[in-house]
Write an enzyme that holds these catalytic residues in place. Structure first.
Site, PDB file in Angstrom:
ATOM      1  CE  LYS A 108       3.230   3.097   3.173  1.00 21.82           C
ATOM      2  NZ  LYS A 108       3.341   3.097   4.621  1.00 21.82           N
ATOM      3  CE1 TYR A 110       1.113  -0.242   4.407  1.00 18.81           C
ATOM      4  CE2 TYR A 110      -0.012   1.862   4.413  1.00 18.81           C
ATOM      5  CZ  TYR A 110       0.834   0.956   5.019  1.00 18.81           C
ATOM      6  OH  TYR A 110       1.401   1.267   6.227  1.00 18.81           O
ATOM      7  CG  LEU A 152       8.287   2.352   4.729  1.00 15.28           C
ATOM      8  CD1 LEU A 152       8.021   1.106   3.886  1.00 15.28           C
ATOM      9  CD2 LEU A 152       6.998   3.109   4.971  1.00 15.28           C
ATOM     10  CD  GLU A 205       9.871   1.450  10.511  1.00 11.55           C
ATOM     11  OE1 GLU A 205       9.847   2.383   9.685  1.00 11.55           O
ATOM     12  OE2 GLU A 205       9.749   0.256  10.179  1.00 11.55           O
TER      13      GLU A 205
END
Ligand code: PDD
Length: 286
Positions: free
Chosen positions: A150, A33, A206, A182
């Protein structure tokens, strides 16, 4: 106004949109996505998101559902049809379905599913949450090893947000082997003595589109940046901290695991970077 969404070539009222129960996105989280923000009715960093989408699809051998020009067209049409001034466009591509459940991928010519919808968020840029700053907790990072792709496997990030909520906080930072990877849905930074520190790119995080833009803008503004591993204790002793994402831009962090950073209000570098980012992004929006 009922929302118009896009499903496999059609623009439909959301109540009429449907996807097969055998779709691999539904059964296996076999899908990727993107989230692109909208300011002044225009797309922020569309190209960055389109390039990352292609990379995610290539890494998983999912067929690209259409050309990048067509994707841009769909984004723009949805923004227009739904009258979005500030908000988000969510896009998902799944490996599709061959009409049954099987761990083995279906034939390579199986049509991928493409779904897009908008989220109207008036006041996104001028958000009270950013003025207040976020309180975060740290939790173990137990996600899989390809966080650079992702994918829609977002159960643990959702659980992380719930753990934060339960603790009276806004979000969680993830820690693996003693180092912060993260945030649940953002990249993480701290600032000490004027230097911005963030984890370098690898398969562990990411590759944020906002991260890339913010680091470029920080360098242009002569700010010092260091990309290296860091611990949650270092972040707790920082002067300030922040996160970046397409959905919240630059979000100041004011508390980590109950420890207030600086005077417990958003720090000057995070505030400045938010301003620069919003300003530059509006100018470059398409
Ligand atoms: N999340 N890291 C993770 C785990 C993310 O899910 C995201 C984005 C980011 C920031 O990437 P970008 O700057 O390209 O948005 C980093 C989106 C916004 C979401 O899931 O809603």
């Amino acid at each position: 106004m009922t929302r118009t969404v896009y499903v496999n070539g059609e623009y439909l009222p959301e109540s009429e949109a449907s996807i097969s129960i055998f779709d691999r996105g539904f059964l296996f989280a076999d899908a990727v996505y993107e989230v692109t923000s909208v300011l002044d009715g225009k797309l922020i960093d569309f190209e960055g998101h389109a390039v990352r989408l292609k990379r995610s699809l290539d890494e998983l051998d999912i067929v690209q559902p259409c050309s990048m020009d067509e994707l841009l067209e769909i984004h723009r049409k949805l923004v227009e049809l739904n009258g979005i001034d500030e908000g988000l466009v969510y896009l998902q591509v799944t490996r599709g379905s061959d009409g049954d459940r099987d761990f083995v991928f279906p034939a390579a010519d199986t049509k991928p599913s493409l779904v897009l919808f908008t989220q109207n968020k008036p006041g996104l840029a001028d958000s009270p949450a950013a003025q207040k700053g976020a309180k975060i907790i740290s939790i173990d990072d137990i996600r899989w090893g390809r966080r650079d792709i992702k994918t829609v496997q977002l159960l643990y990030p959702s659980m992380g947000k719930m753990m934060a909520k339960k603790a009276g906080c806004d979000d969680a930072w993830l820690v693996e082997d003693g180092y912060v990877t993260e945030g649940t849905s953002n990249n993480a930074y701290f600032v000490k003595n004027g230097k911005i520190v963030t984890r370098p790119l690898s398969n562990d995080i990411l590759h944020g589109i906002t991260r890339k833009a913010v680091l470029r803008m920080a360098a242009e503004a002569q700010m010092e940046i260091e990309e290296r591993l860091f611990t949650i204790d270092e972040a707790k002793e920082a002067d300030e901290a922040f996160t970046t994402s397409a959905s919240a831009f630059v979000m100041p962090v004011v508390e980590i695991d109950g420890v207030a950073l600086g005077d417990g209000t958003p720090g000057p570098i995070a505030k400045r970077l938010r301003e620069i980012y919003l300003d530059e992004s509006r100018k470059a929006a398409i």
